[in-house]
Design a protein around this motif. Structure first.
Motif, mmCIF file in Angstrom:
data_model
loop_
_atom_site.group_PDB
_atom_site.id
_atom_site.type_symbol
_atom_site.label_atom_id
_atom_site.label_comp_id
_atom_site.label_asym_id
_atom_site.label_seq_id
_atom_site.Cartn_x
_atom_site.Cartn_y
_atom_site.Cartn_z
ATOM 1 N N MET A 54 1.060 -1.244 0.127
ATOM 2 C CA MET A 54 -0.300 0.009 0.075
ATOM 3 C C MET A 54 1.046 1.493 -0.100
ATOM 4 O O MET A 54 1.993 1.223 0.639
ATOM 5 N N GLN A 55 0.560 2.156 -0.870
ATOM 6 C CA GLN A 55 1.348 3.336 -0.949
ATOM 7 C C GLN A 55 1.159 4.253 0.244
ATOM 8 O O GLN A 55 0.036 4.304 0.599
ATOM 9 N N THR A 56 2.063 4.966 0.602
ATOM 10 C CA THR A 56 2.122 5.979 1.948
ATOM 11 C C THR A 56 2.324 7.267 1.113
ATOM 12 O O THR A 56 3.211 7.530 0.334
ATOM 13 N N TYR A 57 1.447 8.215 1.715
ATOM 14 C CA TYR A 57 1.835 9.661 1.115
ATOM 15 C C TYR A 57 2.418 10.530 2.367
ATOM 16 O O TYR A 57 1.866 10.303 3.682
ATOM 17 N N LEU A 58 3.155 11.507 2.129
ATOM 18 C CA LEU A 58 3.819 12.218 3.123
ATOM 19 C C LEU A 58 3.032 13.760 2.943
ATOM 20 O O LEU A 58 3.346 14.064 1.896
ATOM 21 N N THR A 59 2.974 14.224 4.144
ATOM 22 C CA THR A 59 2.544 15.794 4.245
ATOM 23 C C THR A 59 3.519 16.625 3.823
ATOM 24 O O THR A 59 4.856 16.134 3.938
ATOM 25 N N LEU A 60 3.525 17.953 3.890
ATOM 26 C CA LEU A 60 4.600 18.956 3.846
ATOM 27 C C LEU A 60 5.358 18.930 5.187
ATOM 28 O O LEU A 60 6.502 18.898 5.146
ATOM 29 N N GLU A 61 4.578 18.580 6.255
ATOM 30 C CA GLU A 61 5.225 18.431 7.637
ATOM 31 C C GLU A 61 6.174 17.169 7.540
ATOM 32 O O GLU A 61 7.206 17.317 8.144
ATOM 33 N N ASP A 62 5.495 16.034 7.130
ATOM 34 C CA ASP A 62 6.327 14.705 7.096
ATOM 35 C C ASP A 62 7.740 15.056 6.348
ATOM 36 O O ASP A 62 8.644 14.567 6.867
ATOM 37 N N VAL A 63 7.359 15.911 5.091
ATOM 38 C CA VAL A 63 8.790 15.879 4.317
ATOM 39 C C VAL A 63 9.675 16.952 5.012
ATOM 40 O O VAL A 63 11.097 16.672 4.968
ATOM 41 N N PRO A 69 10.912 16.125 -6.034
ATOM 42 C CA PRO A 69 9.943 16.004 -6.921
ATOM 43 C C PRO A 69 8.706 16.893 -6.511
ATOM 44 O O PRO A 69 8.285 17.317 -5.511
ATOM 45 N N LYS A 70 7.830 17.112 -7.713
ATOM 46 C CA LYS A 70 6.717 17.881 -7.373
ATOM 47 C C LYS A 70 5.552 17.042 -6.526
ATOM 48 O O LYS A 70 5.418 15.962 -6.967
ATOM 49 N N PRO A 71 4.877 17.752 -5.745
ATOM 50 C CA PRO A 71 3.885 16.847 -4.957
ATOM 51 C C PRO A 71 2.687 16.956 -5.563
ATOM 52 O O PRO A 71 2.551 17.517 -6.596
ATOM 53 N N MET A 72 1.747 15.945 -5.353
ATOM 54 C CA MET A 72 0.201 15.891 -6.059
ATOM 55 C C MET A 72 -0.547 16.648 -5.082
ATOM 56 O O MET A 72 -0.516 16.689 -3.722
ATOM 57 N N LYS A 73 -1.669 17.397 -5.449
ATOM 58 C CA LYS A 73 -2.427 18.033 -4.589
ATOM 59 C C LYS A 73 -3.812 17.310 -4.824
ATOM 60 O O LYS A 73 -4.151 16.876 -5.383
#
Length: 61
Positions: free
Chosen positions: A1-10, A32-36
């Motif tokens: 399962m894919q995990t997504y990171l928030t700006l805070e996580d990054v 890399p550019k984030p996805m919105k």
């Protein structure tokens, strides 16, 4: 399962970099550019990790 990171996580992953520094890194191609999704932005964790590994390997980071 894919995990997504928030700006805070990054930010934390990059040593508590500021939001403006992260956006400058995106513009310069160092991240890399984030996805919105809605009003928030996310980075797929594997894509970010792969990009960071590639940057370290090329000596650009």
């Amino acid at each position: 399962m894919q995990t997504y990171l928030t700006l805070e996580d990054v930010s934390i992953k990059l040593g508590n970099r500021s939001r403006s520094s992260i956006y400058k890194d995106i513009e310069a191609g160092r991240l890399p550019k984030p996805m919105k999704l809605g009003a928030r932005i996310y980075w797929p964790e594997d894509e970010l990790e792969a990009h960071l590994r590639e940057q370290r390997g090329s000596g650009a980071a």
